[in-house]
Design an enzyme around this catalytic site. Structure first.
Site, PDB file in Angstrom:
ATOM      1  N   HIS A 146       0.803  -1.223   0.000  1.00 21.12           N
ATOM      2  CA  HIS A 146       0.000   0.000   0.000  1.00 21.12           C
ATOM      3  C   HIS A 146       0.839   1.278   0.000  1.00 21.12           C
ATOM      4  O   HIS A 146       0.301   2.361   0.120  1.00 21.12           O
ATOM      5  CB  HIS A 146      -0.969   0.001   1.183  1.00 21.12           C
ATOM      6  CG  HIS A 146      -1.930  -1.139   1.127  1.00 21.12           C
ATOM      7  ND1 HIS A 146      -1.733  -2.302   1.843  1.00 21.12           N
ATOM      8  CD2 HIS A 146      -3.059  -1.324   0.419  1.00 21.12           C
ATOM      9  CE1 HIS A 146      -2.714  -3.149   1.586  1.00 21.12           C
ATOM     10  NE2 HIS A 146      -3.535  -2.578   0.718  1.00 21.12           N
ATOM     11  N   GLY A 147       2.162   1.135  -0.069  1.00 19.68           N
ATOM     12  CA  GLY A 147       3.023   2.304  -0.246  1.00 19.68           C
ATOM     13  C   GLY A 147       3.460   3.025   1.015  1.00 19.68           C
ATOM     14  O   GLY A 147       3.681   4.232   0.970  1.00 19.68           O
TER      15      GLY A 147
END
Length: 169
Positions: free
Chosen positions: A134-135
């Site tokens: 999800h970064g």
């Protein structure tokens, strides 16, 4: 006034109560003892890790309680970089000094605080860890700097047994 002499009946009552108490204890003990954790759980409670072969700038991953633990031997540049960060720049403000016992060694659970993924080492915008799911970007102290993760990576209870051994748990 005459003294009351002990009777045989008094002795029988006392002996009966004593035997009953011992019997109740013998029955209760297995019920109480079964609530203690078994040996496999106790074995997972802590682990000792030999870190003598870890070179500066390298990270090892060990399992503790079924979770990955990152142990990083940080370089002087990484330590200086982590300590130079302003608290107002952090999503979850926490000083580097509060996250480590020895500045050279960073010990933390290798679990992203967003959804529990395992971040990649030496990646991301802050040269720390990056969770590609999800970064989320973490710095060289394991603090969240960018992305959806709400908290820094958790630091477990640990201690230095000697110069080459870390006990986690």
């Amino acid at each position: 006034m005459s003294e009351k002499k002990p009777e045989r009946r008094d002795f029988l009552f006392t002996a009966t109560y004593a035997i009953g108490a011992v019997g109740a204890g013998a029955v209760a003990w297995p019920l109480i003892d079964q609530m203690n954790p078994d040996a496999s759980v106790k074995a997972l409670a802590s682990t000792e890790v030999d870190v003598s072969n870890v070179k500066p700038g390298k990270t090892i991953t060990v399992l503790w309680r079924g979770k990955p633990v990152f142990i990083r031997r940080r370089t002087q540049e990484e330590i200086a970089e982590a300590r130079a960060v302003k608290m107002e720049d952090l999503i979850h403000p926490e000083k580097d000094e509060d996250r480590v016992q020895n500045p050279e060694w960073l010990v933390m659970l290798g679990v992203c605080t967003h959804l529990g993924c395992v971040p990649l080492n030496d990646k991301g915008d802050y040269d720390g860890w990056f969770c590609p799911c999800h970064g989320s970007h973490y710095d060289t102290s394991g603090r969240i700097r960018k992305g959806p993760a709400p908290w820094n990576m958790e630091v477990p209870k640990y201690e230095f047994v000697n110069a080459n051994t870390i006990k986690i748990g």
